[in-house]
Scaffold this motif. Structure first.
Motif, mmCIF file in Angstrom:
data_model
loop_
_atom_site.group_PDB
_atom_site.id
_atom_site.type_symbol
_atom_site.label_atom_id
_atom_site.label_comp_id
_atom_site.label_asym_id
_atom_site.label_seq_id
_atom_site.Cartn_x
_atom_site.Cartn_y
_atom_site.Cartn_z
ATOM 1 N N ASP A 156 5.727 -2.757 13.870
ATOM 2 C CA ASP A 156 4.495 -2.845 14.658
ATOM 3 C C ASP A 156 3.367 -2.381 13.759
ATOM 4 O O ASP A 156 3.533 -1.435 12.991
ATOM 5 N N ASP A 157 2.218 -3.048 13.841
ATOM 6 C CA ASP A 157 1.128 -2.663 12.945
ATOM 7 C C ASP A 157 0.371 -1.434 13.423
ATOM 8 O O ASP A 157 -0.513 -0.942 12.722
ATOM 9 N N GLU A 158 0.708 -0.906 14.590
ATOM 10 C CA GLU A 158 0.070 0.310 15.095
ATOM 11 C C GLU A 158 1.028 1.489 14.951
ATOM 12 O O GLU A 158 2.101 1.516 15.570
ATOM 13 N N ALA A 159 0.634 2.462 14.156
ATOM 14 C CA ALA A 159 1.494 3.612 13.894
ATOM 15 C C ALA A 159 1.806 4.393 15.166
ATOM 16 O O ALA A 159 2.918 4.905 15.339
ATOM 17 N N MET A 160 0.830 4.476 16.077
ATOM 18 C CA MET A 160 1.047 5.216 17.316
ATOM 19 C C MET A 160 2.118 4.541 18.175
ATOM 20 O O MET A 160 2.931 5.219 18.806
ATOM 21 N N VAL A 161 2.100 3.225 18.209
ATOM 22 C CA VAL A 161 3.123 2.502 18.969
ATOM 23 C C VAL A 161 4.493 2.745 18.350
ATOM 24 O O VAL A 161 5.472 3.010 19.055
ATOM 25 N N ARG A 162 4.575 2.668 17.037
ATOM 26 C CA ARG A 162 5.863 2.912 16.371
ATOM 27 C C ARG A 162 6.371 4.312 16.680
ATOM 28 O O ARG A 162 7.563 4.508 16.945
ATOM 29 N N ALA A 163 5.466 5.276 16.656
ATOM 30 C CA ALA A 163 5.878 6.659 16.923
ATOM 31 C C ALA A 163 6.415 6.803 18.339
ATOM 32 O O ALA A 163 7.428 7.478 18.579
ATOM 33 N N GLY A 164 5.749 6.171 19.295
ATOM 34 C CA GLY A 164 6.195 6.260 20.678
ATOM 35 C C GLY A 164 7.536 5.587 20.901
ATOM 36 O O GLY A 164 8.426 6.146 21.557
ATOM 37 N N VAL A 165 7.695 4.398 20.341
ATOM 38 C CA VAL A 165 8.961 3.671 20.489
ATOM 39 C C VAL A 165 10.087 4.425 19.786
ATOM 40 O O VAL A 165 11.197 4.542 20.311
ATOM 41 N N ARG A 166 9.796 4.944 18.598
ATOM 42 C CA ARG A 166 10.814 5.710 17.863
ATOM 43 C C ARG A 166 11.268 6.922 18.674
ATOM 44 O O ARG A 166 12.465 7.217 18.756
ATOM 45 N N ALA A 167 10.333 7.619 19.293
ATOM 46 C CA ALA A 167 10.674 8.804 20.090
ATOM 47 C C ALA A 167 11.562 8.431 21.274
ATOM 48 O O ALA A 167 12.523 9.146 21.597
ATOM 49 N N ILE A 168 11.250 7.309 21.908
ATOM 50 C CA ILE A 168 12.062 6.868 23.047
ATOM 51 C C ILE A 168 13.466 6.508 22.600
ATOM 52 O O ILE A 168 14.463 6.923 23.205
ATOM 53 N N LEU A 169 13.574 5.734 21.530
ATOM 54 C CA LEU A 169 14.880 5.270 21.081
ATOM 55 C C LEU A 169 15.779 6.421 20.634
ATOM 56 O O LEU A 169 16.978 6.427 20.912
ATOM 57 N N THR A 170 15.210 7.373 19.923
ATOM 58 C CA THR A 170 16.026 8.475 19.391
ATOM 59 C C THR A 170 16.350 9.528 20.444
ATOM 60 O O THR A 170 17.286 10.298 20.269
ATOM 61 N N SER A 171 15.586 9.533 21.545
ATOM 62 C CA SER A 171 15.813 10.550 22.577
ATOM 63 C C SER A 171 17.155 10.379 23.270
ATOM 64 O O SER A 171 17.726 11.354 23.764
#
Length: 219
Positions: free
Chosen positions: A8-23
């Motif tokens: 995703d070209d938005e770092a904030m979106v990547r951070a949010g999705v990453r947090a959800i997936l790893t949780s």
């Protein structure tokens, strides 16, 4: 552990999705890309189980990246991150081999379930995305006609085949369907193949859309 490439070209979106997936403790993000070209290169380098791609990215959009990943990294399943305004792109993504459509602003559980489904070889459409896509394919008359046609196609299936189709539409993999229906996995695989053949569709995503249009899946 499901290995995921996130693009995703938005770092904030990547951070949010990453947090959800790893949780959830069942997925890890092994690589991140800010554009489609980088996503393809990282998919080839890391060979993840799932490539989760935004549709609108610079250098190479997510749709073109999905097609390239499906072609050159056959062991990687592709799921698209979508918004309500992007239903017009779904037909191309289907043709390109994507098997998941997940809503960026959707329920975190839905995101995890979608990644799990496509990693297991199933198809997954966010219910809200599926409903919006179907509604966006034409006017109300066209939608009513498609839904009637889908119900007619589904009516040719046996009760068990309709049950299997509904679970395919809900994003369950063959092992999950087998557990739900108390069948062996080989029997479920045979049912799925028969359903695809009788509906005249190429893959589980197209079957899932028929299931939604026929009212077999809650949205």
């Amino acid at each position: 552990m499901i290995r995921v490439l996130l693009a995703d070209d938005e770092a904030m979106v990547r951070a949010g999705v990453r947090a959800i997936l790893t949780s959830g403790g069942e997925a890890e993000v092994v690589a991140e890309a800010g554009d489609g070209r980088e996503a393809v290169e990282l998919a080839r380098a890391h060979r993840p189980d799932v490539a989760l791609l935004d549709i609108r990215m610079p250098r190479l959009d997510g749709l073109a990246a999905a097609e390239e990943i499906v072609r050159s990294v056959p062991g990687t399943a592709v799921a698209m991150l979508t918004t309500f305004s992007e239903q017009a792109y779904v037909a191309r993504a289907l043709g390109g081999g994507a098997t998941g459509f997940l809503l960026k602003s959707g329920d975190p559980y839905e995101l995890i379930a979608g990644v799990r489904a496509v990693a297991g070889g199933a198809a997954f459409l966010s219910p809200k995305v599926a409903r919006h896509v179907i509604d966006g394919l034409g006017g109300s008359d066209g939608r009513i006609g498609r839904e009637a046609a889908a119900r007619a196609r589904v009516a040719t299936l046996s009760p068990r085949e309709r049950e299997v189709l509904g679970l395919v539409g809900a994003g369950l993999s063959n092992p999950e369907i087998a557990a739900r229906l108390h069948l062996v996995e080989g029997t479920v695989k045979a049912y799925v193949s028969a359903v695809l053949d009788r509906l005249g569709v190429r893959n589980r995503v197209q079957a899932a859309i028929v299931a939604y249009e026929a009212g077999l899946v809650e949205s």
